[in-house]
Motif scaffolding. Structure first.
Motif, mmCIF file in Angstrom:
data_model
loop_
_atom_site.group_PDB
_atom_site.id
_atom_site.type_symbol
_atom_site.label_atom_id
_atom_site.label_comp_id
_atom_site.label_asym_id
_atom_site.label_seq_id
_atom_site.Cartn_x
_atom_site.Cartn_y
_atom_site.Cartn_z
ATOM 1 N N ALA A 1 7.450 -23.126 1.217
ATOM 2 C CA ALA A 1 7.932 -22.094 2.117
ATOM 3 C C ALA A 1 7.676 -20.751 1.492
ATOM 4 O O ALA A 1 7.526 -20.616 0.292
ATOM 5 N N LEU A 2 7.609 -19.714 2.287
ATOM 6 C CA LEU A 2 7.360 -18.381 1.785
ATOM 7 C C LEU A 2 7.904 -17.361 2.763
ATOM 8 O O LEU A 2 8.383 -17.700 3.828
ATOM 9 N N LEU A 3 7.810 -16.110 2.370
ATOM 10 C CA LEU A 3 8.304 -15.037 3.210
ATOM 11 C C LEU A 3 7.306 -14.762 4.315
ATOM 12 O O LEU A 3 6.105 -14.702 4.087
ATOM 13 N N ALA A 4 7.816 -14.583 5.526
ATOM 14 C CA ALA A 4 6.935 -14.349 6.665
ATOM 15 C C ALA A 4 6.348 -12.949 6.600
ATOM 16 O O ALA A 4 7.047 -11.973 6.326
ATOM 17 N N THR B 1 -3.228 -18.090 8.644
ATOM 18 C CA THR B 1 -1.979 -17.828 7.944
ATOM 19 C C THR B 1 -0.787 -18.258 8.796
ATOM 20 O O THR B 1 -0.913 -18.523 9.997
ATOM 21 N N THR B 2 0.379 -18.297 8.172
ATOM 22 C CA THR B 2 1.604 -18.587 8.912
ATOM 23 C C THR B 2 1.868 -17.515 9.963
ATOM 24 O O THR B 2 2.298 -17.817 11.081
ATOM 25 N N ALA B 3 1.604 -16.260 9.628
ATOM 26 C CA ALA B 3 1.812 -15.177 10.593
ATOM 27 C C ALA B 3 0.920 -15.358 11.816
ATOM 28 O O ALA B 3 1.343 -15.133 12.957
ATOM 29 N N ALA B 4 -0.329 -15.760 11.596
ATOM 30 C CA ALA B 4 -1.242 -15.997 12.723
ATOM 31 C C ALA B 4 -0.757 -17.158 13.573
ATOM 32 O O ALA B 4 -0.841 -17.127 14.802
ATOM 33 N N VAL C 1 -1.718 -22.044 1.466
ATOM 34 C CA VAL C 1 -1.142 -22.059 0.120
ATOM 35 C C VAL C 1 -1.795 -21.014 -0.784
ATOM 36 O O VAL C 1 -1.109 -20.309 -1.528
ATOM 37 N N CYS C 2 -3.117 -20.908 -0.712
ATOM 38 C CA CYS C 2 -3.813 -19.985 -1.606
ATOM 39 C C CYS C 2 -3.511 -18.530 -1.285
ATOM 40 O O CYS C 2 -3.506 -17.680 -2.179
ATOM 41 N N ALA C 3 -3.252 -18.222 -0.018
ATOM 42 C CA ALA C 3 -2.967 -16.840 0.375
ATOM 43 C C ALA C 3 -1.502 -16.478 0.224
ATOM 44 O O ALA C 3 -1.174 -15.320 -0.078
ATOM 45 N N GLU C 4 -0.618 -17.449 0.404
ATOM 46 C CA GLU C 4 0.799 -17.124 0.550
ATOM 47 C C GLU C 4 1.677 -17.640 -0.579
ATOM 48 O O GLU C 4 2.774 -17.105 -0.786
ATOM 49 N N PRO D 1 0.776 -10.138 1.532
ATOM 50 C CA PRO D 1 1.835 -9.373 0.874
ATOM 51 C C PRO D 1 3.207 -10.022 1.074
ATOM 52 O O PRO D 1 3.523 -10.521 2.157
ATOM 53 N N GLU D 2 3.986 -10.021 0.032
ATOM 54 C CA GLU D 2 5.340 -10.558 0.103
ATOM 55 C C GLU D 2 6.278 -9.494 0.676
ATOM 56 O O GLU D 2 6.273 -8.342 0.235
ATOM 57 N N THR D 3 7.067 -9.886 1.677
ATOM 58 C CA THR D 3 8.021 -8.960 2.287
ATOM 59 C C THR D 3 9.400 -9.606 2.305
ATOM 60 O O THR D 3 9.529 -10.822 2.449
ATOM 61 N N PRO D 4 10.461 -8.813 2.159
ATOM 62 C CA PRO D 4 11.816 -9.385 2.191
ATOM 63 C C PRO D 4 12.103 -10.015 3.549
ATOM 64 O O PRO D 4 11.738 -9.466 4.593
#
Length: 475
Positions: free
Chosen positions: A10-13, A158-161, A342-345, A383-386
C-alpha cells in the motif's frame, strides 16, 4: 518463477486529475459470458485516455452483474481486485460467495484495472516446465528481456490512473454515488478513489486492508509473525506436536541446506508424471512458504510439507509450488503491471532503515530482486503525499492470521477515516469476505453504512486442522 515478486502493498495516493464530464445517457453494455460464472453478464469496453491530455487511449474492460431483484438500489458495488496485477474478471466467482447477498439489491461492477485481465494485460510469456529448471538469476534475466521488449508506457500505469479510470466507469454507466469493495491491493486503490473523488463515494468495504504507509517489499515483519504463530499453534496441538516434534528445526535446516547450494531434484512431475529436473533454491522454498501463509487451510499443510522435504521427499512440496502454474495463464497476475506500480510508488520509499527494521528470511531476497527489475522498468517515482481524511463510512475486515495485511494495518488505515468500523476474524488469513457470516455483514453495512455492525459471528469461523499425513488434513 515470477510469483515471488507478487506481494501486496500500500502507499499514499497521488493527486488524480479530473475526468471528462458525465455523458447524458449511460453507456450501452453487451451480453457476455466469462470464465467462473455460468450465467450471462453485461460487459462494457470503455476507451479511456492512456495519459491525461494525450490522444492515445486504452480499452478498459468492465463486467456488470445486474441486481437480482427488481427495483435495484441506485448505488452499485464496484469490485477492485488485488495484486497489483489481478483483474476484476479474475474474481468473478466471488459473486456466488462474498457478494451473494449484496447482489440481491445492487448491481456488482467488476473493473479490470488498466494493464490487467481484459484491459490490455501487461504480462510475460511463461512456461511452467521450463521455468522450474531456471536459476533465480536466469529467471530474472528472462523477465528483464520481457521488460525491454514491451512497448507499454509503464509510467501511465499507476494507482492514481486506475482511480481516474474508476471515475470514468462510474460516469459512463450513469451512477451517482458508488460503493467500493477492495481486496488486498484493491483496498489501496479504493482508498485512492475515495480521496480523489469523495463526491462519487457512498461507502467503502475494505478486506485485507493496506495502510497508507505500507511498502510492498517491506513484508518481512508480518510474514515472519504469521510463520512463528503457525509453529506455535502446531506445538500446542497434541497431534501436530506428536507428528512434527522438531518442526522449526527441520525448517531452519532446510533453509540452511539450500542457502549453501541449490538442489536439483529429479522426480515425477505432479501434473504429468514425467520425470523432470526441478531446481529448488532457498528463495523458492521461502516464496512458497510465504504464499501458503495467506490461507490458514493452506498454511496448516506446511508442517507436513516441511517434514516430508526434510526427509528427502520433495514431491508434495513441489506439487504445492506448482499450483500457481496449474491455473489458466489468462487468470494469472499481470507481472509487468505489478512492477509498474511497485517500482514507481513503493521502491522509492523502501529505505535502508525500513529494510533493516523489517528484515526476515522470508523476504530477504525480494528487495534485491526488485531493485534490479525496477532499474529495467525505468519508471519515474510517484511523489509521496500525506493522506487526506476519508469522510465516507468504511467497514474494514481483517484476518488475525494474515501474513501481509494483519489487523494492525487496518488500524493504521482507520486513523485517516472519519467513520470507520474494524472487524477481525480470529481464524482467518488474507481475505474474510467470503467466509462464514461475512457475506451477510457486507449487505448489512451497505444497507445502513452509518449503523454499527455486530461482527461477533466472525468468531465462529473455525480454525482448519493440521495435515498429519499424505491423506490430507485431519477430519
Amino acid at each position: 518463477m515470477l510469483k515471488s515478486i507478487l506481494l501486496l502493498g500500500a502507499l499514499l495516493a497521488a493527486a488524480v486529475p479530473a475526468v471528462q464530464a458525465a455523458p447524458t445517457t449511460p453507456a450501452q453494455t453487451r451480453s457476455c459470458h466469462l470464465p467462473g460464472v455460468e450465467e450471462a453478464l453485461r460487459c462494457l469496453t470503455l476507451p479511456v485516455p492512456l495519459e491525461p491530455g494525450k490522444p492515445a487511449t486504452l480499452n478498459l474492460h468492465v463486467t456488470i452483474a445486474p441486481a437480482l431483484r427488481q427495483g435495484a438500489r441506485p448505488d452499485p458495488l464496484f469490485v477492485l481486485a488485488g495484486g497489483p496485477g489481478e483483474a476484476g474478471s479474475d474474481v468473478l466467482p466471488l459473486l456466488s460467495t462474498a457478494f451473494k447477498r449484496v447482489r440481491a439489491t445492487r448491481d456488482i461492477v467488476f473493473v479490470d484495472q488498466r494493464g490487467t485481465g481484459l484491459s490490455g494485460k501487461l504480462e510475460c510469456p511463461s512456461d511452467a516446465d521450463a521455468d522450474a529448471q531456471l536459476s533465480d538469476a536466469d529467471a530474472d534475466a528472462a523477465l528483464r528481456r520481457c521488460i525491454a521488449a514491451s512497448k507499454a508506457p509503464f509510467a501511465a500505469y499507476t494507482t492514481a490512473a486506475a482511480a481516474r479510470d474508476i471515475e470514468s466507469v462510474r460516469r459512463a454507466l450513469g451512477y451517482d454515488k458508488i460503493n467500493l469493495w477492495g481486496g488486498s491491493y484493491g483496498t489501496r486503490l479504493a482508498q485512492a478513489y475515495a480521496r480523489a473523488y469523495p463526491a462519487g463515494t457512498r461507502a467503502l468495504l475494505l478486506d485485507a486492508v493496506a495502510a497508507p504507509d505500507q511498502v510492498i517489499p517491506a513484508g518481512g515483519r508480518d510474514s515472519q509473525a504469521a510463520l512463528d504463530q503457525l509453529f506455535a499453534q502446531c506445538a500446542k496441538d497434541a497431534a501436530c506436536a506428536r507428528a512434527y516434534p522438531n518442526l522449526r528445526g527441520e525448517f531452519d535446516a532446510l533453509v540452511g541446506k539450500l542457502d549453501a547450494a541449490p538442489l536439483t531434484l529429479n522426480l515425477p512431475d505432479p501434473r504429468t508424471a514425467r520425470q523432470v529436473d526441478v531446481t529448488m533454491t532457498s528463495a523458492r522454498l521461502l516464496d512458497t512458504v510465504r504464499n501458503m501463509l495467506y490461507a490458514p487451510a493452506d498454511a496448516r499443510r506446511l508442517p507436513f510439507l516441511v517434514h516430508s522435504a526434510s526427509a528427502g521427499r520433495w514431491q508434495p512440496f513441489v506439487a504445492r509450488r506448482n499450483l500457481a502454474a496449474d491455473f489458466s495463464p489468462d487468470g494469472s497476475p499481470a507481472t509487468l503491471l505489478h512492477l509498474a506500480v511497485v517500482c514507481a510508488e513503493d521502491m522509492p520509499r523502501f529505505t535502508p532503515a525500513l529494510a533493516a527494521s523489517d528484515a526476515s528470511p522470508l523476504t530477504r531476497t525480494l528487495a534485491d530482486r526488485l531493485r534490479g527489475l525496477c532499474r529495467a522498468m525505468n519508471v519515474p517515482a510517484v511523489p509521496e503525499t500525506p493522506p487526506t481524511r476519508i469522510a465516507a463510512p468504511v467497514l474494514l475486515l481483517s484476518g488475525a492470521l494474515d501474513p501481509v495485511t494483519p489487523p494492525r494495518r487496518a488500524q493504521d488505515a482507520a486513523s485517516f477515516m472519519d467513520h470507520a468500523q474494524l472487524l477481525t476474524a480470529p481464524n482467518a488469513g488474507h481475505g474474510v469476505s467470503q467466509l462464514g457470516c461475512a457475506p451477510r455483514l457486507l449487505r448489512t453495512f451497505l444497507d445502513r453504512p452509518d449503523a454499527k455492525v455486530d461482527g461477533a459471528c466472525l468468531n465462529e469461523i473455525p480454525a482448519p486442522t493440521f495435515q498429519l499425513g499424505s491423506a490430507g488434513p485431519q477430519p
